[in-house]
Design an enzyme around this catalytic site. Structure first.
Site, PDB file in Angstrom:
ATOM      1  CB  SER A 102      -0.961  -0.040   1.183  1.00  7.36           C
ATOM      2  OG  SER A 102      -1.966   0.931   1.051  1.00  7.36           O
ATOM      3  CG  ASP A 241      -2.685   4.194  -1.402  1.00  2.00           C
ATOM      4  OD1 ASP A 241      -3.426   4.023  -2.386  1.00  2.00           O
ATOM      5  OD2 ASP A 241      -2.702   3.449  -0.410  1.00  2.00           O
ATOM      6  CG  ASP A 243      -2.850  -0.432  -2.362  1.00  2.00           C
ATOM      7  OD1 ASP A 243      -2.923   0.731  -1.923  1.00  2.00           O
ATOM      8  OD2 ASP A 243      -3.469  -1.379  -1.840  1.00  2.00           O
ATOM      9  CG  ASP A 245      -6.116   0.850  -0.663  1.00  2.00           C
ATOM     10  OD1 ASP A 245      -5.262   1.759  -0.609  1.00  2.00           O
ATOM     11  OD2 ASP A 245      -6.107  -0.126   0.109  1.00  2.00           O
TER      12      ASP A 245
END
Length: 444
Positions: A102, A241, A243, A245
């Protein structure tokens, strides 16, 4: 809390090369997951990743483990986490696996799983996988082994899905948007979605090299985006960010717009359109300004523990469809099954276009209260939160705030810190009160 050894609130995460993020562990994890997930029938698992250099090593290890258990892996290449949740559903796969840490630095990585429904795995499935990890690794007969394949049009499919969450009668024509992709998984997705909907897009941090993910860019560091929005005289900036999400925004004046403000804009627009069912879920960290602004609109508000997993749990418990963390995880259950930065940003853009309002003006109905956070390190077995002196100073501060602010003391989930948060109308007063409690925690 369950007694899980490897799974945290968001899958398994750590430094690459140190347990558990090692090739041998991930191989075994692929096998164990394969054994547990193979009970459904399609025998196919989707594997996506962000742009970290370690993703190659870890996806190979996962693939080998799954194959040994008799499951086939279908690779999507770099894709946002929410894209894997969506594609897992559309391909009717047994599960989706995302290799990502992440918003963490590049030398961390992690593994998270989605069920066939595109939701986080239930606790009992994670526990079953951990149980399987304790057994010796075996291999199915050669004729039963899994195969590997690539999903060629994964990006195109997800781009169409995202565009489908934006009203077909509207367009982004005339909007100039700076998009910061954090050198992460949205680099080839977000700019295309916005361009295809008509926006003029200036894309930054879209040159991933395996090591620059989240580095001085993206949702965790808005400075580059703020400078660029002002320099380009853009209407707004979007920051995802690593990833994809999470979403943070910047208005045309360069001011930050966080998850609380995004949640407020989406909730109010839902109310205006008659589409808001029930209320809205925030977390213990959500700004009190959000709570007060929603109250004025007559929208119910509930707080969950910090973590998108808990936000989702609370939403399901109340049968509500909208929730978010101030860090930019926004969950829209009427659109998809998990936090999705691109989908959330499109809902805010919908409100801007529909109401002919700037992002700055859309935020103006909500006044953010000054929030001061002080971290205090503690050691040993004692719990400072149990100390009478800490309890009494907290009570005094709450009395001082007299219902026009709030105090929150909580332990960090990842390091030996007590987080002291005080919120109120006057910044100087709030700062003084936060430090007063922090000193008492230190004294213990």
């Amino acid at each position: 809390m369950s007694n899980r050894k490897y799974f945290g609130t968001d899958g398994i995460r750590g430094k690459v090369g140190e347990a558990p993020i090692t090739p041998d562990f991930v191989l075994k994890l692929g096998w164990a997951a394969g054994k547990v997930l193979a009970r459904h029938g399609s025998k196919k698992v989707l594997i996506g990743k962000d742009t970290r250099i370690s993703g190659y090593m870890l996806e190979s290890a996962l693939e080998a483990g799954l194959a040994a258990a008799g499951l086939s892996a279908a690779f999507t290449g770099p894709m946002p986490t929410p894209a894997i949740a969506y594609l897992t559903r559309t391909f009717r796969a047994e599960a989706g696996i995302v290799i990502s840490a992440s918003h963490n630095p590049f030398d961390d990585n992690g593994i998270k799983f989605f069920s066939a429904e595109g939701t986080k795995l239930p606790d009992e499935v994670e526990e079953a996988i951990e149980l399987e990890m304790e057994k010796p690794l075996t291999c199915v007969e050669s004729a039963e082994l899994g195969r590997a394949s690539r999903i060629v049009d994964a990006a195109g499919r997800y781009i169409e899905f995202c565009k489908g969450t934006f009203p077909s009668e509207l367009s982004l024509n005339g909007l100039k948007i700076v998009v910061d992709c954090a050198n992460g998984a949205t680099y080839h997705i977000a700019p295309n979605v916005l361009r295809e909907l008509g926006a003029t897009v200036i894309a930054i941090a879209t040159q991933p090299d395996g090591m620059n993910i989240n580095k001085e860019c993206g949702a965790t560091d808005l400075r580059m985006l703020q400078q660029r929005v002002l320099a380009e005289k853009a209407d707004l900036g979007l920051a995802y960010d690593g990833d994809g999400d999470r979403i943070m925004m910047v208005d045309h004046l360069g001011a930050k717009v966080d998850g609380d403000q995004i949640l407020y804009i989406i909730a109010r627009e839902g109310l205006r359109q008659g589409q808001l069912r029930g209320g809205v879920v925030g977390t213990l960290m959500s700004n009190m300004g959000l709570e007060l602004a929603l109250k004025q609109l007559g929208i119910p508000f509930a707080r969950a523990k910090v973590g998108d997993r808990y936000v989702l749990e609370k939403m399901k418990e109340k049968h509500w469809r909208l929730g978010a963390e101030n860090s930019g995880h926004v969950i829209l259950l009427d659109k998809t099954t998990t936090g999705d930065g691109i989908v959330a940003s499109l809902q805010v853009l919908t409100a801007m276009v529909r109401n002919h309002m700037s992002l700055h003006d859309l935020c103006s109905g909500m006044k953010m209260l000054p929030q001061v956070l002080v971290n205090v390190r503690f050691s040993g077995d004692s719990d400072p939160l149990d100390a009478e002196s800490v309890k009494s100073v907290t009570a005094e501060v709450e009395k001082t705030l007299a219902g026009r602010g709030r105090v929150l003391l909580r332990k960090s989930g990842t390091e030996p810190l007590i987080r002291v948060m005080v919120e109120g109308e006057n910044e100087a007063q709030v700062t003084e009160l936060a430090h007063r409690i922090a000193e008492q925690v230190k004294a213990v």
